[in-house]
Design an enzyme around this catalytic site. Structure first.
Site, PDB file in Angstrom:
ATOM      1  N   THR A  31       0.872  -1.048  -0.019  1.00  0.00           N
ATOM      2  CA  THR A  31       0.045   0.153  -0.001  1.00  0.00           C
ATOM      3  C   THR A  31       0.788   1.049   0.132  1.00  0.00           C
ATOM      4  O   THR A  31       2.174   1.266   0.388  1.00  0.00           O
ATOM      5  CB  THR A  31      -0.904   0.047   1.487  1.00  0.00           C
ATOM      6  OG1 THR A  31      -0.098   0.426   2.486  1.00  0.00           O
ATOM      7  CG2 THR A  31      -1.468  -1.524   1.430  1.00  0.00           C
ATOM      8  N   ASP A  32       0.386   2.334  -0.065  1.00  0.00           N
ATOM      9  CA  ASP A  32       1.207   3.542  -0.031  1.00  0.00           C
ATOM     10  C   ASP A  32       1.874   3.757   1.272  1.00  0.00           C
ATOM     11  O   ASP A  32       3.007   4.337   1.127  1.00  0.00           O
ATOM     12  CB  ASP A  32       0.288   4.809  -0.416  1.00  0.00           C
ATOM     13  CG  ASP A  32      -0.254   4.770  -1.868  1.00  0.00           C
ATOM     14  OD1 ASP A  32       0.273   4.210  -2.856  1.00  0.00           O
ATOM     15  OD2 ASP A  32      -1.278   5.247  -2.267  1.00  0.00           O
ATOM     16  N   CYS A  33       1.028   3.378   2.150  1.00  0.00           N
ATOM     17  CA  CYS A  33       1.687   3.730   3.708  1.00  0.00           C
ATOM     18  C   CYS A  33       2.425   2.403   4.076  1.00  0.00           C
ATOM     19  O   CYS A  33       3.373   2.503   4.922  1.00  0.00           O
ATOM     20  CB  CYS A  33       0.864   4.020   4.717  1.00  0.00           C
ATOM     21  SG  CYS A  33      -0.604   2.978   4.494  1.00  0.00           S
ATOM     22  N   TYR A  34       2.162   1.012   3.443  1.00  0.00           N
ATOM     23  CA  TYR A  34       2.967  -0.054   3.761  1.00  0.00           C
ATOM     24  C   TYR A  34       3.424  -0.720   2.363  1.00  0.00           C
ATOM     25  O   TYR A  34       2.823  -1.671   1.874  1.00  0.00           O
ATOM     26  CB  TYR A  34       2.187  -0.859   4.513  1.00  0.00           C
ATOM     27  CG  TYR A  34       1.656  -0.505   5.796  1.00  0.00           C
ATOM     28  CD1 TYR A  34       2.480  -0.963   6.865  1.00  0.00           C
ATOM     29  CD2 TYR A  34       0.426   0.092   6.157  1.00  0.00           C
ATOM     30  CE1 TYR A  34       2.189  -0.512   8.207  1.00  0.00           C
ATOM     31  CE2 TYR A  34       0.396   0.545   7.358  1.00  0.00           C
ATOM     32  CZ  TYR A  34       1.185   0.331   8.525  1.00  0.00           C
ATOM     33  OH  TYR A  34       0.784   0.604   9.734  1.00  0.00           O
TER      34      TYR A  34
END
Ligand code: SF4
Ligand code: SF4
Lengths: 398, 133
Positions: free
Chosen positions: A138-141
Site C-alpha cells: 500500500t502507499d503507507c506499507y
C-alpha cells in the site's frame, strides 16, 4: 459455626506469610484427618492443576515494524500459517494449524509431527523461528515480502490467548468397532480393547468449583509456567452437574475457561507441542487455579475425591462422530486410575492422556508461589455462568 | 536367502569412498538401504539389508576398509526429556513394558518386557518413544 473468610483476609495472610496453602491432594488428607469443618477453618487456599492437550489455544503476536513497512497479508512461522486478518504486523497462531504441504490424513493415519503448538513451544523456549510474510503493498506499507528469523525476545508482544481451556470434565473414550481408530482421545483399539480418559480428576481445576463460586473473570492462575488470568468463560461453556437415577451428583461437567497470559513469562516445559496420529497437532497446556476456601461449601467441593467424580463412557466409533448423546454408563476417576474398568461386562484397560504427575507438580508450584507471598488471590470481577444458568449447546444445522 | 540386516558405522575419511558401489560390483550383493545418515567429513551410519552368495566376503571387505559392522538390533528407548508422563502409551503397549505406577501415576518403561513392536512410537503424542538401531 460456618467459616466465612474474605479475599482481603486471605491475601493479608498471604502477604504476611501466614496463609495455610495446600494442594488438593493435601486437602483431601486433611479432611480425612480432621473433618471438613475444621479443614475449612484452617485452610486459606487450595491449589489445583492440569496438564492436558487443549486444542483451543493460540498466541497473538505483534512482530514490530520493518523498514520499509509491510502490512502483512499472509504470515507463516516455521512454515505454519498464522491468521493475519488483523492489524499490519499482528497475527494469531493457532495450536492446531499445520503446514500447507502437510500430507494430513492422505497417508492415514497422518503423523502431524509439527504444528502451531510446536511453534508456540519453541517460541516459549527462545528458539529462533523463521517468519515469512507476504503483502499486496500500500502507499503507507509498500513492502511486499519479508523473510527473517525472530525469537520471542525480538518481537513486541506475544499474548497467549486460549479461547477454551481447562475442560471441567471429559469423556472416557472407547471403540466398539472392529478397526483401530485414531482420535483426539488417542489410538483406540478395536472391540473395546482400551479406554482413554483425559482429566486429572481430583486435581483438575473446574472439577473443584462446580458452581463457579470462586473462579471467574480476572482470576489469577498458573498458565504455561507463568502467571495468567481467566479472561472469560471458555467457548462451549455448558456447565452442569449430572446426577444418576438415585439423584446422586456425579461431579460437574461442561464448564470451560478462556485464559490469557504473557508468553514471554512462560516456560516451554508447560507448553508442549503435541501430535495425535490421524487427528492433528495441538498444544498441551499446564494450568493451575487457586481456590480460596471462603467457606465450608467451597471446601467440600474442593475436597471431592476421584471416587466422587465421574466420566461418561462414550463410543468414538459411532456415537461420538454421529453426535448421538447415548453413553455406555459412568465411571469414577478412582476406577479409571486403577487401570481397569468394566464396560458392557468386559474388563478394559484404561490409560490417561492428561498427565497426573505433571498436574500434581503444577499444584505444588502454585502452592509455593502463594506461600512465598508473590501470588495473591484475585477476586473475580465477574462470576461465570454456572449450572444454574442452564446454558444448552446448540446444534449446527446443515 | 533371507536378507541380513546390518548396521555400518564409518569414520569421516571412509565416508568419501564408494564402498556401496564396491559391494554391488565386486561382491554381487543386493542392497536395500533402510536408513542412512551420511554427511561428508563426518562420522556416518547406515542400516542395510544385504543378500547374496558372497555376503561374508562383502562384510570382510567392509571391515578391511575400517567400517564397523554389527548385526541390527532394534530397540526402543524413551526420551526422558520429551516424555510428559501422560500415560497415553500404556494401554497401547501389548506387553506392559510401558506401565503406570498406581499411587504416583508415574509412567515407567521396562525395557526387558519390550518386544519392539513399535506401537508406542506413533501413539505417543510427544514423540518420546524412539527407535534405536
Ligand atoms: S505417551 Fe509418550 S509422553 Fe505419554 S507417557 Fe507414554 S512415552 Fe511418555
Ligand atoms: S515397542 Fe511395543 S512392547 Fe515395546 S514399549 Fe512400545 S508398545 Fe510396548
Amino acid at each position: 459455626m460456618n467459616t466465612q473468610k474474605t479475599y482481603a483476609e486471605i491475601n493479608e495472610r498471604i502477604k504476611t506469610g501466614k496463609a495455610v496453602v495446600l494442594t488438593v491432594e493435601e486437602l483431601i488428607v486433611l479432611v480425612e484427618q480432621k473433618g471438613l469443618t475444621q479443614a475449612a477453618r484452617e485452610v486459606d487456599v487450595v491449589t489445583t492443576g492440569t496438564f492436558s492437550p487443549m486444542c483451543s489455544s493460540g498466541v497473538f503476536l505483534s512482530f514490530g515494524h520493518s523498514a520499509p513497512r509491510i502490512k502483512m497479508h499472509r504470515v507463516w512461522l516455521n512454515n505454519i500459517p498464522a491468521y493475519t486478518g488483523i492489524a499490519a504486523v499482528d497475527a494469531y497462531l493457532g495450536a492446531t494449524e499445520v503446514p500447507e504441504d502437510d500430507p494430513l490424513n492422505s497417508n492415514y493415519p497422518g503423523e502431524f509431527r509439527y504444528g502451531g503448538g510446536h511453534v508456540i513451544q519453541e517460541l516459549a523456549g527462545r528458539k529462533p523461528i523463521r517468519l515469512k510474510a507476504t503483502a499486496y503493498g500500500t502507499d503507507c506499507y509498500p513492502r511486499r515480502e519479508i523473510e527473517t528469523m525472530i525469537t520471542l525476545d525480538d518481537i513486541n508482544e506475544a499474548t497467549l490467548f486460549n479461547p477454551r481451556n481447562a475442560y471441567q470434565n471429559y469423556n472416557c473414550a472407547v471403540n466398539l468397532s472392529s478397526r483401530t481408530i485414531y482420535t483426539y482421545m488417542g489410538v483406540l483399539k478395536p472391540n473395546l480393547a482400551n479406554a482413554h480418559y483425559c482429566s486429572a480428576g481430583q486435581l483438575s481445576p473446574l472439577l473443584k468449583d462446580p458452581y463457579f463460586n470462586t473462579i471467574g473473570v480476572g482470576t489469577r492462575i498458573f498458565l504455561g509456567g507463568g502467571i495468567g488470568y481467566v479472561a472469560w468463560h471458555g467457548t462451549q461453556h455448558f456447565p452442569s452437574v449430572p446426577k444418576d437415577e438415585t439423584g446422586r451428583e456425579l461431579g460437574p461437567a461442561g464448564g470451560t475457561l478462556s485464559l490469557i497470559g504473557d508468553l514471554k513469562q512462560m516456560d516451554p516445559q508447560w507448553l508442549r507441542g503435541t501430535s495425535y496420529p490421524g487427528y492433528g497437532a495441538t498444544l498441551t497446556v499446564g494450568t493451575g487455579i487457586p481456590i480460596p476456601i471462603l467457606n465450608e461449601e467451597i471446601a467440600r467441593y474442593a475436597a471431592a475425591k476421584d471416587k466422587d467424580l465421574y466420566a461418561p463412557i462414550v463410543d468414538y466409533s459411532e456415537a461420538y462422530p454421529n453426535r448421538r448423546s447415548d453413553n455406555l454408563g459412568y465411571v469414577s476417576y478412582a476406577e479409571l486410575k486403577s487401570g481397569k474398568i468394566i464396560v458392557m461386562g468386559k474388563e478394559v484397560s484404561t490409560a490417561p492422556l492428561s498427565s497426573y504427575p505433571r498436574a500434581r507438580k503444577i499444584a505444588e508450584i502454585l502452592k509455593q508461589w502463594i506461600q512465598e507471598g508473590k501470588f495473591l488471590i484475585a477476586e473475580p470481577v465477574q462470576l461465570l455462568p454456572s449450572p444454574e444458568d442452564k446454558i444448552k449447546a446448540r446444534v449446527l444445522n446443515g | 536367502m533371507a536378507p541380513e540386516r546390518i548396521v555400518l558405522r564409518f569414520s569421516a575419511d571412509i565416508s568419501e569412498k564408494p564402498i556401496i558401489y564396491r559391494l554391488v560390483k565386486d561382491y554381487d550383493l543386493v542392497i536395500n538401504i533402510l536408513k542412512a545418515n551420511v554427511n561428508p567429513q563426518k562420522e556416518g551410519t547406515m542400516v542395510l539389508e544385504l543378500t547374496g552368495a558372497q555376503y561374508n566376503q562383502g562384510l570382510e571387505y567392509l571391515r578391511q576398509e575400517g567400517v564397523a559392522v554389527q548385526p541390527l538390533i532394534e530397540g526402543i528407548a524413551r526420551n526422558e526429556s520429551r516424555c510428559t508422563m501422560c500415560g497415553a502409551c500404556t494401554a497401547i503397549c501389548p506387553t506392559g513394558a510401558l506401565f503406570i505406577e498406581r499411587q504416583s501415576m508415574e509412567v515407567f518403561f521396562n525395557e526387558d518386557k519390550c518386544i519392539v513392536c513399535q506401537l508406542c512410537v506413533k501413539a505417543c503424542p510427544m514423540w518420546a518413544m524412539e527407535v534405536q538401531f
